[in-house]
Structure formats: structure tokens, C-alpha cells
Design a protein around this motif. Structure first.
Motif, short mmCIF file in Angstrom:
data_model
loop_
_atom_site.label_atom_id
_atom_site.label_comp_id
_atom_site.label_asym_id
_atom_site.label_seq_id
_atom_site.Cartn_x
_atom_site.Cartn_y
_atom_site.Cartn_z
N ARG A 135 22.77 -32.08 -101.90
CA ARG A 135 22.21 -33.04 -101.23
C ARG A 135 21.86 -33.30 -99.82
N ALA A 139 18.50 -35.32 -99.13
CA ALA A 139 18.17 -36.09 -98.28
C ALA A 139 17.69 -35.31 -96.39
N TYR A 194 25.70 -38.60 -105.84
CA TYR A 194 26.29 -38.05 -104.33
C TYR A 194 24.92 -37.29 -103.82
N GLY A 197 21.25 -39.12 -103.90
CA GLY A 197 21.94 -40.41 -102.84
C GLY A 197 20.99 -41.69 -102.98
#
Length: 341
Positions: A135, A139, A194, A197
Motif C-alpha cells: 500500500r 501510495a 486497500y 486505494g
């Protein structure tokens, strides 16, 4: 500080191997009540944790001492039991899939709001270190544009895991509502939401019963998913992987390919376009095989949200969004068309 007094409803495998040991290991918790329709199972569990045994969840919920409950029942009871618990003023940690319809999920969310209590869904894959790392990589923008993914969750089936073996509720449609797609697939819809995103907007799926003779639910499902920005990929969920469990996710991006839980040692491998390879050993994922079960963190996160009065990391809304992808897969299989969410 006084401890959070917990009741566990359903004393099957998930309670026995995850919820109860994790509550027992949490210093802010006292297990005060357990419930199972099999009296012997309830009593055995109560004796082990020095709690009161119930065979009726309504009676457990009437116990004023109980402040929060884990709902570890067959799937069809997740919503009714959770709603009853929230209405009785208890915080709720509910196993996945949270409900059998969007309407049920919405009722659960509304009940949590009305009672001002926490509702958390037990999606543990978010807390696996490799998945948290992925993640962050997405991100941070380091991977560039994300193009595609493939993810799988499969093993030999619940008969090796469920307390009732081949006679388990997992195989009975009226109790399970959905098979491998709900047992395993919903973990991955939650995980992908998750990591990426983003929300999924379209789903196409084949959902079959091909491996289990005693089942009237799916045991093998393959889905094609598309996110709002156009990332496409596949999700396979199966009880027909007869030897080794598969729990791997691969992300294909502009600057690198990221392999998660695909290698026995390195839980994250990033293969960069320029030839560089970075490997991370971050500790494993929970499997049903590993005897020394590491904490899934679900219980600890739930208790923290109660003690600190903060929103749980996997709220009812989050659980519902992950469930909707699964419901869309079922609809796609029925209609033989792509389903929009």
C-alpha cells in the motif's frame, strides 16, 4: 483502567484459533461470556477461558457485563446477531463476509450509528506486513501508474479447518450463502481496495462448484475486476487447491512488478524495470496450517478502537464495499454479463 469485557458468539474454528487466543493475549480484555448452539462446545470453551457459557446469543446479549462481542457464527447469522448486539449496546467485531446482502450490511451500519458503538469487520489481510508495504509503495507513487494485478486465495477447503469437517456449515447454502468467494474472495476484494486505494466499478465472474461433491455453494471462482481509474486484474478464490495454499498478489506497474506472498522467504519482492530487485522479509501471513499462529491484529485493532474511542480500521462501510464486489461477482455469474457496482 478497567478491562473491556468480551463475549464471543460462535465457538467454531475461527473463534478457537483466532478470536479467543488473541483476546486472551490482550492485556485490556477480559473474556466473560461465550456462546455456541452446541452446548458441549460452549461449555468446553467457557471452562478454558473461565467465562460463562450460553447456548442462546440473545441470553448472552442480555448480560449487562458484556461490553463487546465477536460474531463468529455461520455467514447467514452475521447480520442478525451483529444488529441484535449493537441494539443491546455492545461493540461488535464481525467475521467476514459481514452480511449476505447490501441491505443487511446497511442495517448493520445503521445499527452501529444509532447505538454509537463500534462495528469492525475482521478483514485481517490489511494488517499483513507485506500488504501494508505494498500500500505504501503504491501510495508513494514510486511504482508509477498501476496497470494490472492478479490475486489468488485458495486452499483445499474448509473441511480441514472447520470444527465440523466435511459436515461444516461452510458447504450449506442456507447457512453459508456463498462458498469460496465469500470465505476467501472477500478477503482479496478488501485487500485490493486497500492496496490500490481505489474502488472497483465493474466485475465479471465465473463462480462454479467443481471440486466438492457435498456442497451447494461455489468452490472455485475467477473474477475480472476494474477500478475507477481503469486498473484491471483477476481474482481467483478456490477450495480446490489440493496441496499448497496460494495467497499471492502480484501488481504490475509502470516502474516495477511487485510480488506479495509469492515467495516462501521474502514476503515482498519488487522487480524494477531497470533490472534492480529489492526483497523484503517482513514476517509471514497467517495461514490455517501454521501451528504457531501469529496474531492477525484484528482483535488488537478492535480493542484499541474501543479503548481510545476511535473509528475501527475496517469499519462497517469498508466491509460493505468489499462485500459489494463479491455480490457483483455473483450477479455477473448469474446474468453472464459484466456487473457495474
Amino acid at each position: 483502567m478497567s478491562k473491556v469485557k468480551i463475549g464471543v458468539i460462535g465457538c467454531g474454528s475461527i473463534a478457537k484459533h483466532r478470536h479467543l487466543p488473541e483476546y486472551a493475549n490482550n492485556k485490556n480484555v477480559e473474556i466473560v461470556a461465550v456462546c455456541d448452539i452446541v452446548e458441549e462446545r460452549a461449555q468446553e470453551t467457557a471452562d478454558k477461558y473461565n467465562a460463562t457459557a450460553y447456548t442462546s446469543y440473545e441470553e448472552l446479549l442480555a448480560n449487562e457485563d458484556v461490553e463487546a462481542v465477536s460474531v463468529c457464527t455461520p455467514n447467514y447469522l452475521h447480520a442478525p446477531v451483529s444488529i441484535a448486539a449493537l441494539k443491546a449496546g455492545k461493540h461488535v467485531l464481525c467475521e467476514k463476509p459481514m452480511a449476505t446482502s447490501k441491505e443487511e450490511a446497511e442495517e448493520m451500519i445503521a445499527a452501529a450509528k444509532a447505538s454509537n458503538k463500534k462495528l469492525m469487520i475482521a478483514h485481517n489481510q490489511r494488517f499483513v506486513p507485506s500488504h501494508q508495504k505494498a500500500r505504501q509503495l503504491v501510495a508513494s507513487g514510486e511504482l508509477g501508474k498501476i496497470y494490472s494485478f492478479r490475486t489468488a486465495f485458495g486452499h483445499g477447503g474448509p473441511e480441514g479447518w472447520s470444527v465440523d469437517g466435511a459436515n461444516s456449515w461452510f458447504f450449506k447454502k442456507e447457512q453459508a450463502f456463498i462458498g469460496a468467494m465469500g470465505d476467501l474472495g472477500v478477503h482479496k476484494t478488501d485487500l485490493l481496495r486497500y492496496i490500490l486505494g481505489e474502488e472497483f466499478v465493474e466485475v465479471g465472474a465465473f463462480v462454479e462448484t467443481s471440486a466438492k461433491e457435498n456442497a451447494d455453494v461455489d468452490d472455485t471462482a475467477v473474477c475480472v475486476l476494474k477500478t475507477e481509474s481503469g486498473i484491471i486484474g483477476t481474482l481467483a478464490a478456490s477450495w480446490s487447491y489440493v496441496s499448497k495454499e496460494d495467497n499471492a498478489t502480484i501488481i504490475y506497474a509502470e516502474n516495477a512488478i511487485v510480488r506479495l506472498e509469492d515467495d516462501p522467504v521474502n514476503s515482498v519482492i519488487v522487480q524494477y524495470k531497470n533490472g534492480e530487485v529489492v526483497k523484503y522479509e517482513l514476517g509471514g501471513i497467517q495461514t490455517n496450517e501454521s501451528g504457531g499462529q501469529t496474531s492477525s491484529q484484528v482483535v488488537d485493532q478492535f480493542i484499541t478502537s474501543i479503548v481510545n474511542d476511535v473509528e475501527p480500521p475496517v469499519s462497517g462501510e469498508e466491509g460493505m464495499k468489499s462485500l459489494q464486489v463479491v455480490l457483483a461477482a455473483l450477479a455477473s455469474n448469474e446474468t453472464k454479463q459484466i456487473t457495474r457496482i
